[in-house]
Design an enzyme around this catalytic site. Structure first.
Site, short mmCIF file in Angstrom:
data_model
loop_
_atom_site.label_atom_id
_atom_site.label_comp_id
_atom_site.label_asym_id
_atom_site.label_seq_id
_atom_site.Cartn_x
_atom_site.Cartn_y
_atom_site.Cartn_z
CE LYS A 81 -4.01 -0.38 0.16
NZ LYS A 81 -5.73 0.43 -0.65
CG ASP A 128 -7.42 -2.58 5.80
OD1 ASP A 128 -5.92 -2.43 5.60
OD2 ASP A 128 -7.26 -1.20 5.17
C1 LIG Z 1 -2.95 -6.22 2.09
C2 LIG Z 1 -4.63 -5.61 0.80
N1 LIG Z 1 -4.65 -6.15 -0.13
C3 LIG Z 1 -5.67 -5.28 -0.86
C4 LIG Z 1 -6.43 -4.54 -0.45
C5 LIG Z 1 -7.27 -3.77 -1.35
O1 LIG Z 1 -7.25 -2.57 -2.21
P1 LIG Z 1 -7.76 -2.32 -2.48
O2 LIG Z 1 -9.18 -1.09 -1.08
O3 LIG Z 1 -7.44 -0.90 -3.55
O4 LIG Z 1 -9.45 -2.57 -3.47
C6 LIG Z 1 -5.72 -3.88 1.09
C7 LIG Z 1 -6.89 -2.71 1.27
O5 LIG Z 1 -6.36 -1.79 1.82
C8 LIG Z 1 -5.08 -4.41 1.34
O6 LIG Z 1 -4.49 -4.15 2.17
#
Ligand SMILES: Cc1ncc(COP(=O)(O)O)c(C=O)c1O
Length: 402
Positions: A81, A128
């Protein structure tokens, strides 16, 4: 409850959608992606993350390749992220300075002259865990302040990780989407800059920069893969990550790629939108409690939606046990395959793939996707063990096995 359910996206490759997606795809051309990557590379400790080829697992499951881009190695932050947050902050500051980001480096942004021009900036965000940690890290690295808010029920460890980056961090009593609205209001009232990884009317620029920021990791994959993957399984919260991946991969290869979107049952706004079949998305609400914390979002990013409704073939939503199985399989490598420490949100797409390759109940889905011994399947392990307690509960104590 089924381990997973799936739906054909009725908006898939409709001519009208293809035409409408053109201006969105233009934000993800190789020229733009090079700009993003150049900025990230000015960070002195920058390193590409590994792209693993799990050959023994591919033979076992009956496909040609299983490739996993392992973002647990990104900047020592255990998740992808940060790429979005730091690029957005860089771009925001570049704009205030009236400079092009390609002419700016991490070092220049940290310099006393720049600080003098900018004054005191505070960045605020909802998370989150992973996004907020990335924003906190970026703010600290570049010498700014950060305030990070988490939805109710978030893991204490993730909150602590954000505080460890020097940010003010707090857990609210609201769900993710309501916490986003709360931080937007705080930003407005206090003159803070909101760095949010989703978009709403009137707040488009920063979330687009965040999506563009993610493309560095996709470019690393493209630079390594001469031949396109045949299938890409992508996890979605608000869809910014998946939207960026699809937008850049689509433009990088001439071969056809089948994209599959994965969400938890508890937060399945893309699945429900595909099921509804209309050009506009639907949202889901409630507490959205899931171990796949990064995916616990009920409202798609509207720009990501435009891209994903056009190019996603199938939407899947899955049970918690599916993510847990994915974590266990990736974490217990066979043969000479590399071990992958995959967190709940990182492993969910692989968990779905494992289920559909090993459970006859999903033979129709396998056939629909035309996954076979010629398939080259790509996954993104978007996080490592960002919640160590839950990771060990699953890996060591058989948590979420049933
Ligand atoms: C580990 C992880 N994977 C995937 C996502 C999904 O990303 P998006 O919210 O852009 O779909 C997040 C989002 O916080 C994440 O923390």
């Amino acid at each position: 409850m089924d381990k997973l359910v799936w739906v054909n996206n009725q908006q898939y490759l409709l001519q009208k959608n293809i035409e409408q997606s053109v201006p969105f795809l233009q934000h993800f051309t190789s020229e733009q992606v090079n700009r993003v990557t150049a900025f990230h590379h000015t960070y002195e400790k920058f390193k590409n993350t590994p792209l693993r080829n799990l050959q023994a697992l591919a033979s076992l499951l009956g496909v040609q390749n299983i490739m996993v881009k392992d973002e647990s190695y990104r900047f020592d932050l255990n998740a992808f992220k940060v790429l979005g947050g730091v690029y957005a902050i860089g771009q925001y500051v570049a704009n205030i300075l009236g400079r092009n980001i390609e002419d700016l480096s991490f070092e220049q942004l940290k310099s006393p002259e720049v600080k003098k021009q900018l004054g005191d900036l505070t960045f605020i965000s909802t998370t989150d865990g992973n996004h907020g940690r990335g924003v906190a890290w970026a703010a600290r690295e570049l010498g700014f302040k950060a305030r990070i808010y988490m939805p109710a029920g978030s893991a204490e460890e993730r909150l602590q990780n954000i505080k460890n980056e020097g940010a003010y961090a707090e857990m609210t009593t609201m769900n993710y989407d309501d916490t986003v609205r709360y931080t937007a209001k705080l930003a407005q009232d206090n003159g803070w800059v909101i760095i949010q990884d989703t978009m709403w009317e009137g707040y488009e620029e920063i979330p687009l920069w965040i999506m563009q920021g993610y493309t560095t990791l996709v470019k690393e994959v493209v630079d390594q893969l001469e031949k396109a993957p045949s299938h890409v399984f992508l996890q979605a919260g608000v869809g910014s990550f998946a939207g960026a991946v699809v937008a850049y991969l689509k433009q990088s290869y001439t071969q056809e790629i089948t994209f599959i979107l994965v969400e938890p049952y508890a937060a399945n706004c893309f699945y429900e939108s595909f099921k509804q079949g209309a050009p506009h998305y639907v949202t889901v609400g409630g507490e959205m409690q899931t171990i796949m914390a990064g995916l616990a979002c009920g409202e798609p990013n509207p720009m990501a939606w435009e891209i994903l409704k056009t190019y996603t073939k199938i939407g899947i939503c899955c049970h918690e046990t599916v993510a847990a199985t994915g974590m266990r399989v990736l974490g217990n490598a066979i043969g000479t395959d590399a071990r992958i420490v995959a967190g709940e949100s990182g492993a969910a797409p692989f968990g779905c793939f494992y289920e559909l390759m090993t459970n006859e109940h999903y033979a129709l889905l396998r056939d629909t996707l035309q996954i076979n011994e010629h398939s080259r399947v790509l996954f993104f392990n978007t996080e490592g063990d960002t919640d160590v307690e839950n990771y060990r509960n699953i890996m060591w104590h058989g948590g979420y096995a049933k």
